[in-house]
Write an enzyme that holds these catalytic residues in place. Structure first.
Site, PDB file in Angstrom:
ATOM      1  N   SER A   1       0.852  -1.200   0.000  1.00  0.00           N
ATOM      2  CA  SER A   1       0.000   0.000   0.000  1.00  0.00           C
ATOM      3  C   SER A   1       0.878   1.237   0.000  1.00  0.00           C
ATOM      4  O   SER A   1       2.039   1.207   0.425  1.00  0.00           O
ATOM      5  CB  SER A   1      -0.895  -0.003   1.246  1.00  0.00           C
ATOM      6  OG  SER A   1      -1.552   1.238   1.396  1.00  0.00           O
TER       7      SER A   1
ATOM      8  N   TYR B   1      -2.734  -0.045  10.276  1.00  0.00           N
ATOM      9  CA  TYR B   1      -2.647  -0.421   8.857  1.00  0.00           C
ATOM     10  C   TYR B   1      -1.304  -0.012   8.291  1.00  0.00           C
ATOM     11  O   TYR B   1      -0.645  -0.787   7.590  1.00  0.00           O
ATOM     12  CB  TYR B   1      -3.789   0.253   8.098  1.00  0.00           C
ATOM     13  CG  TYR B   1      -3.831  -0.062   6.628  1.00  0.00           C
ATOM     14  CD1 TYR B   1      -4.342  -1.271   6.166  1.00  0.00           C
ATOM     15  CD2 TYR B   1      -3.389   0.855   5.681  1.00  0.00           C
ATOM     16  CE1 TYR B   1      -4.398  -1.560   4.804  1.00  0.00           C
ATOM     17  CE2 TYR B   1      -3.443   0.584   4.325  1.00  0.00           C
ATOM     18  CZ  TYR B   1      -3.948  -0.625   3.894  1.00  0.00           C
ATOM     19  OH  TYR B   1      -3.994  -0.909   2.552  1.00  0.00           O
TER      20      TYR B   1
END
Length: 271
Positions: A152, A165
């Site tokens: 990501s 995250y």
């Protein structure tokens, strides 16, 4: 010199295969000629997607399992091997954020939900490590294959609110490089590991952070688009090209790499 982007005669497992991005990964594998195991916790979606693929002449099967539970993954591996005789590739697509892993601006920084952050971090790192241990063993028995992790933009830049995250994806990047080297040391060029780092795509986990129920973008969504030179969110199908390349023999000299599919987000300085 011929370049082979085909996945014909290859059997690929896609974790997170019942999600939005996972659906694109499954589609890409099938369109490239591969057989696919659609792994996720939502049995109804996994079975529906597998049935549609099989009806259209493709090869797919539902694998209902939690990526954090080794016994369920091992059962899924056995089912996959029994059906297709081998496993040639793995896409670690499971992950994402959870509501309890979000810190809002008005919340106290020193009283944040550490358990929520920890849970978000763990699913995004161990949710890829554990499937690799299970399905990677089958790939080694096949003798040749490719593993693709889904990283990501959050691993490279400080994205607010979602600390757990961020940490999980940063750990995944470290794992991607470390494990690629270890695979090479042990298997030469026969088993490779790489990563795709998507930019901003709308998923079930982040939709509430980026869009408003009544329509339009949240302030966060507007900021994300402003920082993306293409000035839009990505479409799931735009991840397929990079995925098929990394799974196929066309990338046979590539390992430990991270391919950014982000509309320029990772390179834009904001000016």
């Amino acid at each position: 010199m011929s370049v082979n982007f085909s996945l014909a005669d290859k059997a690929i497992v896609v974790t997170g295969g019942t999600g939005i991005l996972g659906g694109a990964f499954v589609k890409g594998v099938v369109e490239a000629g591969g057989a696919v195991g659609i792994l996720g916790r939502n049995a109804a979606v996994a079975e529906e997607r597998a049935a549609a693929i099989n009806k259209a002449g493709g090869r797919a099967m539902a694998l209902v399992a939690d990526v954090m539970k080794a016994d369920e993954l091992k059962a899924a591996k056995d089912k996959m091997v029994a059906a297709f005789g081998r496993i040639d590739g793995l896409v670690n697509g499971a992950g994402g954020n959870i509501p309890e892993g979000v810190l809002q601006p008005e919340e106290d920084l020193f009283s944040m939900n550490l358990e929520g952050m920890k849970k978000a971090m763990e699913i995004n790192i161990w949710g890829s490590v554990l499937p690799t241990q299970v399905f990677g063993e089958a790939i080694a028995q096949t003798g040749r294959g490719s593993i693709v992790n889904i990283s990501s933009m959050n691993s490279k830049r400080a994205i607010t609110k979602v600390l757990g995250y961020n940490m999980g994806k940063a750990a995944l990047d470290c794992y991607n490089q470390w494990y690629a080297v270890e695979l090479a040391n042990r298997y030469g060029d026969q088993i490779r590991m790489n990563a795709i780092a998507p930019g901003f795509f709308l998923t079930e986990q982040n939709r509430y952070l980026l869009t408003r129920p009544e329509g339009g973008y949240t302030q966060r969504g507007e900021l994300a688009i402003r920082q993306t030179p293409f000035k839009r969110f990505g479409h799931p199908d735009e991840l397929i090209g990079a995925l098929v390349w990394l799974l196929s023999d066309a990338s046979e000299f590539v390992t430990g790499a991270m391919i950014c599919v982000d509309g320029g987000f990772s390179i834009f300085g904001g000016v």
